[in-house]
Design an enzyme around this catalytic site. Sequence first.
Site, PDB file in Angstrom:
ATOM      1  N   SER A 155       0.836  -1.218   0.000  1.00  0.00           N
ATOM      2  CA  SER A 155       0.000   0.000   0.000  1.00  0.00           C
ATOM      3  C   SER A 155       0.864   1.259   0.000  1.00  0.00           C
ATOM      4  O   SER A 155       0.594   2.222  -0.721  1.00  0.00           O
ATOM      5  CB  SER A 155      -0.888   0.030   1.250  1.00  0.00           C
ATOM      6  OG  SER A 155      -1.822  -1.007   1.215  1.00  0.00           O
TER       7      SER A 155
ATOM      8  N   ASP B 294      -6.760  -8.255   4.695  1.00  0.00           N
ATOM      9  CA  ASP B 294      -5.932  -9.072   3.788  1.00  0.00           C
ATOM     10  C   ASP B 294      -5.317 -10.284   4.498  1.00  0.00           C
ATOM     11  O   ASP B 294      -4.764 -11.169   3.848  1.00  0.00           O
ATOM     12  CB  ASP B 294      -4.811  -8.223   3.177  1.00  0.00           C
ATOM     13  CG  ASP B 294      -5.356  -7.171   2.223  1.00  0.00           C
ATOM     14  OD1 ASP B 294      -6.510  -7.308   1.786  1.00  0.00           O
ATOM     15  OD2 ASP B 294      -4.624  -6.205   1.918  1.00  0.00           O
TER      16      ASP B 294
ATOM     17  N   ARG C 258      -2.635 -14.211  -1.907  1.00  0.00           N
ATOM     18  CA  ARG C 258      -2.766 -14.437  -0.455  1.00  0.00           C
ATOM     19  C   ARG C 258      -3.261 -15.856  -0.159  1.00  0.00           C
ATOM     20  O   ARG C 258      -2.944 -16.416   0.887  1.00  0.00           O
ATOM     21  CB  ARG C 258      -3.674 -13.382   0.168  1.00  0.00           C
ATOM     22  CG  ARG C 258      -3.157 -11.970  -0.109  1.00  0.00           C
ATOM     23  CD  ARG C 258      -3.325 -11.000   1.012  1.00  0.00           C
ATOM     24  NE  ARG C 258      -2.815  -9.694   0.616  1.00  0.00           N
ATOM     25  CZ  ARG C 258      -1.545  -9.298   0.730  1.00  0.00           C
ATOM     26  NH1 ARG C 258      -0.653 -10.105   1.269  1.00  0.00           N
ATOM     27  NH2 ARG C 258      -1.177  -8.104   0.331  1.00  0.00           N
TER      28      ARG C 258
HETATM   29  C1  S3P Z   1      -5.610  -1.391   0.045  1.00  0.00           C
HETATM   30  C2  S3P Z   1      -6.840  -1.420   0.633  1.00  0.00           C
HETATM   31  C3  S3P Z   1      -7.601  -2.656   0.882  1.00  0.00           C
HETATM   32  C4  S3P Z   1      -6.722  -3.885   0.793  1.00  0.00           C
HETATM   33  C5  S3P Z   1      -5.834  -3.841  -0.412  1.00  0.00           C
HETATM   34  C6  S3P Z   1      -4.929  -2.630  -0.368  1.00  0.00           C
HETATM   35  C7  S3P Z   1      -4.937  -0.102  -0.171  1.00  0.00           C
HETATM   36  O1  S3P Z   1      -8.620  -2.770  -0.090  1.00  0.00           O
HETATM   37  O2  S3P Z   1      -7.518  -5.048   0.770  1.00  0.00           O
HETATM   38  O3  S3P Z   1      -5.042  -5.007  -0.495  1.00  0.00           O
HETATM   39  O4  S3P Z   1      -3.726  -0.076  -0.445  1.00  0.00           O
HETATM   40  O5  S3P Z   1      -5.609   0.940  -0.056  1.00  0.00           O
HETATM   41  P1  S3P Z   1     -10.068  -2.080   0.095  1.00  0.00           P
HETATM   42  O6  S3P Z   1      -9.896  -0.627   0.052  1.00  0.00           O
HETATM   43  O7  S3P Z   1     -10.878  -2.587  -1.076  1.00  0.00           O
HETATM   44  O8  S3P Z   1     -10.597  -2.578   1.400  1.00  0.00           O
END
Ligand code: S3P
Length: 423
Positions: free
Chosen positions: A20, A311, A384
Site C-alpha cells: 500500500s 488481507d 494471499r
Molecule cells: C488497500 C486497501 C484494501 C486492501 C488492499 C490494499 C490499499 O482494499 O484489501 O489489499 O492499499 O488501499 P479495500 O480498500 O478494497 O478494502
Amino acid sequence: MEIKKQSRLRGEITVPGDKSVSHRAVMFGSLAEGTTRITNFLQGADCLSTIACFRQMGTEIRQAGSEILVTGKGLHGLLAPSGVLNAGNSGTTTRLMSGILAGQSFESVIDGDSSLRTRPMKRIRLPLEEMGAVLTSLDKADCLPLRIRGGNLQGIDYHSPVASAQVKSCVLLAGLYADNPTSVTEPVLSRDHTERMLRCFGADVRSEGTTARICPEPVLRAQDIIVPGDISSAAYFIAAGLLSPDSEILIRNVGINPTRDGILRVCRQMGADIELINVRNEGEPAADLLVRSSSLHGITVEGEIIPTLIDEIPMIAVMAAFAQGTTVIRDAAELKVKETDRIKTVTDALQVMGVRVTPTQDGMIIEGGLPLHGGEIDSCLDHRIAMAFAIAGTLCDGPLNIRNAECVNISYPDFYTDLYALS
Ligand code: S3P
C-alpha cells in the site's frame, strides 16, 4: 508446486516493503514538485503496474541501486496516456489512480487482468460522478475497462457505504483537484496511509474519527519515503512461527500502523507469544517482531477490527484450523470482492485439507484442532491464498500441492525462498 513439511523454524527474516505504501509513494511522487526518493519499495507485480501506468503519463521513474527515484510532474503535469492504462491485478492501482485521473483534463481508459475485470468499480464511480467526472464501463456494468473523463470537479462530503481505503483514497485524491474541500466518512476506519503520506507531501488533510477531509490545490513537494516491511507479508511468517513446534522467528522491520495491525491483536487474543522490539517511527510506525511457538485457541473476529486485518483473513483462517476450538469470522463480506471471492477460495481449500469449515454470508466458521492433511488445492491466482496455504502445507500430514502457486509475485516475489531459508 509441492510444499515441503517443515518444523522447528528458526532464524531471521526481512519481509519486502509494504504494498500500500509503495503504490502511494509512486503516485504522490508523480504529482509532486521535485524528485521523490523511495527506499525499500516493493518490487512486486502490483506496484510495477503502478510504475508502468505513471510512466505512460510522462513521469520519469528510475531505479538507483535499491531506491526508486520519481521525478514529479506537479499536480497538473501528467500527460494523456498514449493507450490504455493497464493496472494488471491491482485494485489499488485502479481505484487510487481513478481519483487522480478524475482531476485531469484528458480522457483515459484503465483495464486489468481477468480477476481485476470482475471487481466492483461502482464504489468509485458514484462519488467521482458526484464530483463531476464521467466514468463509463466499456464492457460489463461497473467493471473494468473503465473510461474516465475528468476535470472541473467540485468538493463533496461523501459517506462511503464500505470501509475501504481504496475508495477513501480515490475520493481524497480527486479532492486535490476540486473547487472546495472534500471529506470522506467511512462506517469503520480503514488504513490511513494516504492521509499520512499526503500530509508529508504538504497536503492539507485532517482526520477526525472516521472522517478524513482534504483541501484542494496545495503544491505537493517531493519527499524521501522509507517504506516499512509489509505486515500483510509478515503475517505468513507470524503464523508459521506460532504454529510450528519449537520455533522462534525474528521478523525485522514490520510496519505496525494501528490501522493495519489487527493481525497482531487477533494472534494475541488466540494466545500467541509475539514480542515487539525496537519500535520506531519513520513516517509509518515499524518494529521487529519476535514470534515463538504458541498453542492457539479459537476466537470471534468481528466488527471494527476487520478492516485492519482484511488481507490477513486467509492466514487467520488457516491458523484457526490449527487452533483448539471454534473460530467465527464475521462482518467481512468485503472478502467476496478481493482478488478472488476469499470466503469461497479459503473455505474450499480448507475443506480439501479436511477442516470442518462453514462459509457464511460475511465470513466463515472454522472448527479447529483436527489434523490437516495434504492434497491438491488451487490458489485461483490469488497471491494471499497461495501464501496462506503454503504455510498450511508446511504443517499438515502428507504433501500439499498448490496449483498456480507462482502468483505470489504480486506482493512477495521471494516468498518461497524466504520460507525454505527458515528451517
Ligand atoms: C488497500 C486497501 C484494501 C486492501 C488492499 C490494499 C490499499 O482494499 O484489501 O489489499 O492499499 O488501499 P479495500 O480498500 O478494497 O478494502
